[in-house]
Design an enzyme around this catalytic site. Structure first.
Site, PDB file in Angstrom:
ATOM      1  N   SER A   1       1.153  -1.354  -0.325  1.00 26.16           N
ATOM      2  CA  SER A   1       0.168   0.353   0.005  1.00 26.16           C
ATOM      3  C   SER A   1       0.726   0.848   0.243  1.00 26.16           C
ATOM      4  CB  SER A   1      -1.037   0.157   0.973  1.00 26.16           C
ATOM      5  OG  SER A   1      -0.202  -0.126   2.454  1.00 26.16           O
TER       6      SER A   1
ATOM      7  N   SER B   1       0.514  -6.017  12.779  1.00 30.79           N
ATOM      8  CA  SER B   1       0.352  -5.242  11.948  1.00 30.79           C
ATOM      9  C   SER B   1       2.094  -6.021  11.844  1.00 30.79           C
ATOM     10  CB  SER B   1       0.330  -3.775  12.516  1.00 30.79           C
ATOM     11  OG  SER B   1       0.920  -4.141  13.749  1.00 30.79           O
ATOM     12  N   THR B   2       2.557  -5.626  10.332  1.00 28.62           N
ATOM     13  CA  THR B   2       3.726  -5.421  10.541  1.00 28.62           C
ATOM     14  C   THR B   2       4.947  -4.742  11.322  1.00 28.62           C
ATOM     15  OG1 THR B   2       3.575  -5.214   7.964  1.00 28.62           O
ATOM     16  CG2 THR B   2       5.738  -5.222   8.593  1.00 28.62           C
ATOM     17  N   GLY B   3       4.403  -3.718  11.859  1.00 26.96           N
ATOM     18  CA  GLY B   3       5.473  -2.607  12.854  1.00 26.96           C
ATOM     19  C   GLY B   3       5.266  -4.030  14.493  1.00 26.96           C
TER      20      GLY B   3
ATOM     21  N   HIS C   1     -11.496   8.334  20.842  1.00 26.98           N
ATOM     22  CA  HIS C   1     -11.771   7.802  21.846  1.00 26.98           C
ATOM     23  C   HIS C   1     -11.538   5.877  22.439  1.00 26.98           C
ATOM     24  CE1 HIS C   1     -13.956  11.363  22.475  1.00 26.98           C
ATOM     25  NE2 HIS C   1     -14.475  11.298  20.845  1.00 26.98           N
TER      26      HIS C   1
END
Length: 604
Positions: free
Chosen positions: A424, A508-510, A556
């Protein structure tokens, strides 16, 4: 069939070496003393590119001075007992089986080769490597079956990374013994014309010998008897050529879900790292969730060695990121089935072409780095002055090809050892690399020779996009090193963190990179990890990334991955930086445990 005799020749070599070694063991035990293996050069120890020859029992065929003989033709005549004191019987028996007109019998050759490959696997197992003999393995002596030696880290360090014979075949191989029959043979040029030459027991090749035995050498055996009798010292294998595809030497950083933590615009006020309680005036009711974060965030952070080692042990035992985080030729063979971690019913078979793109071995195997900076792209980095602090760490991982130049450098640094590249991140900006690719290549230059991590097997559509990025790098021959994330490793991480309470469908990749850093890095520091729409100091509004105007999305609720990172920070497992770094660099504070001493890295 060209080159198909290689495995048979390899077996002949080892049969001869085994016999020679057995003779030496029985006759020289009293002279054998264990010694420390020679130290490696600073360059990474790798197997040289060699062809796969072999030789017979060289201990019986290596006279130093070749006996004087008359020049003879290759075809041996029938002999009588007058010339050899009764040896004619055995020699004539040999000549009955020796045909001057030789024709290769392909069916017979393939039969032996198949047996050797199936039962012996010389291409992968002929020599000890770091891939086939890990630390702690028990080596059983082939000449003394009751004697074993455990592989220590020091011994392991001397092994080549992987077998130089794996997935290789040579067309012509010359295996050269040292028999007196070579005297005046004029075989030197013929031997040297073959692709690969193996010789036995460090024979002399110069001066009067060269015309008859040649000088080209790709492998030379060296039985210990040679060292004892002639005081010859072994030499180390040459380093690989620079053109060989290798994983770069890197340290083990990581980053969180970069798509959630990298706003563009920076907060205006210069703030201190300690976050005060905030009011709801600046963020329309977001103060509740941010103040909850601040309750768990401690300004005075101390590493808790016991907690760190607990997580590191679980990651190493259950996930093995040091060996399995990326796809390599050592862990994923041709014909393997890769299961997509985001689409479990989809598989991709490893073809020879895909296999070629894998690095040889993992760059993380048997390595540990002291300080690692994992840099997200959150807007909290704007005006943070963290650039020098980040660049002062041993290893830096960044997320999704972020900009590092001009006005950004002072706040995010420029040093990069790994940069992730989700499809992406270049699909929209560079048109999925289906048109002009030069702008993409130009932008990759800022990362130097770092590793570019591609999640090619997350979902099916990510495969062609990731491979297109990889082929672009190859076509333009730029220094960055593309590597592919291993979906099997991702699944093992998902299972582990679910057992710790994280319920994400897919990590996630991170967060995957953070997990890798915890396994192979002693001190892990996170920067740019802040998913909320407002800064914790002063509550200024933030953009999603430090380099664009996209608005942050979390107001929130606390993202579950960030919540877990905050927990790890509170437990002293890793250091989460939420404030300004200023001009100061990392302060190194010594700390000790009962087992070893190290350094705790903290920012002032």
């Amino acid at each position: 069939m060209r080159g198909q005799h290689f495995f048979f020749i390899l077996t002949v070599l080892f049969l001869g070496t085994l016999l020679t070694t057995s003779i030496w063991y029985t006759s020289n035990d009293s002279h054998l003393e264990p010694h420390r293996l020679p130290a490696l050069k600073k360059t990474e120890k790798r197997a040289p590119s060699v062809s796969s020859d072999n030789c017979n029992d060289c201990s019986h065929v290596e006279p130093d001075k070749l006996p004087p003989q008359k020049k003879t033709e290759k075809k041996a005549p029938s002999v009588s007992s007058d010339n050899c004191n009764g040896c004619s019987k055995v020699i004539n028996k040999v000549l009955e089986h020796y045909s001057q007109t030789w024709t290769k019998q392909e069916e017979n050759y393939l039969k032996y080769r198949s047996q050797l490959h199936t039962r012996c696997r010389g291409s992968d197992k002929a020599i000890l490597t770091q891939a086939n003999t890990p630390v702690g393995s028990k080596i059983v002596y082939d000449g003394e079956r009751k004697t074993i030696r455990e592989v220590t880290p020091e011994l392991f360090r001397t092994f080549v990374k992987e077998s130089p014979f794996s997935n290789k075949t040579w067309n012509t191989c010359a295996v050269v013994g040292n028999g007196g029959i070579l005297t005046n043979s004029n075989c030197g040029n013929t031997i040297d014309s073959t692709q690969f030459v193996i010789r036995c027991n460090l024979p002399p090749l110069e001066n009067e010998f060269k015309a008859h035995v040649g000088s080209k050498t790709n492998i030379v055996t060296a039985n210990p008897t040679i060292f004892i009798n002639n005081h010859v010292e072994p030499h180390r294998l040459p380093a690989p050529k620079k053109t060989e595809k290798r994983a770069p030497s890197v340290s083990s950083d990581s980053c969180n879900d970069c798509s959630h933590v990298e706003p563009d615009k920076l907060p205006q006020k210069k703030t201190e790292e300690k976050a005060p309680s905030v009011s709801s005036d600046n963020c329309k009711g977001c103060s509740k969730v941010i103040n909850k974060v601040l309750e768990h965030y401690s300004e005075t952070w101390t590493k808790q060695e016991e907690n760190y080692l607990k997580y590191r042990s679980q990651l190493h035992t259950r996930c093995r990121g040091s060996d399995r985080a990326i796809l390599t030729q050592a862990n994923t063979l041709v014909g393997s089935k890769i299961v997509y971690d985001g689409e479990k019913k989809k598989v991709y078979e490893v073809t020879p072409e895909l296999f070629r793109t894998f690095v040889k071995v993992s760059p993380f195997s048997n390595k540990t780095w002291n300080t690692c900076a994992v840099v997200g792209n959150g807007g909290i980095l704007t005006n943070s002055n963290c650039g020098n602090t980040i660049d002062s760490t041993q290893f830096v991982i960044r997320c999704n090809l972020p900009p590092l130049e001009n006005e950004f450098k002072a706040h995010v640094g420029s040093k990069t050892d790994i940069v992730t590249a989700n499809p992406s991140s270049y699909m929209k900006k560079y048109g999925a690399l289906s048109g002009q690719r030069r702008p993409f290549v130009d932008n990759l230059q800022i990362y130097g020779n770092s590793m570019m991590l591609l999640p090619a097997f997350c979902v099916v559509k990510s495969t062609p996009l990731s491979l297109q990025a990889l082929y672009t790098v190859e076509d333009f021959e730029i220094p960055i090193q593309p590597v592919l994330l291993n979906p099997e490793y991702v699944q093992s991480l998902t299972d582990l963190w679910r057992s710790q309470g994280l319920k994400e469908i897919r990590l996630s990749t991170g967060f995957i990179m953070v997990s890798l850093a915890l396994e192979i890095c002693t001190n892990v520091h996170l920067y740019g990890f802040w998913p909320f729409s407002n800064h914790p100091h002063g509550f200024q509004p933030l953009t999603h990334h430090y380099y664009d105007d996209e608005k942050a999305t979390y107001f929130h609720a606390m993202p579950s991955e960030f919540k877990l990172l905050l927990q790890l920070h509170s437990q002293g497992v890793l250091r989460l930086h939420l404030g300004q770094c200023g001009e100061q660099s990392l302060h190194v504070v010594p700390w000790k445990t009962q087992k070893y001493s190290a350094f705790l890295v903290s920012s002032g």
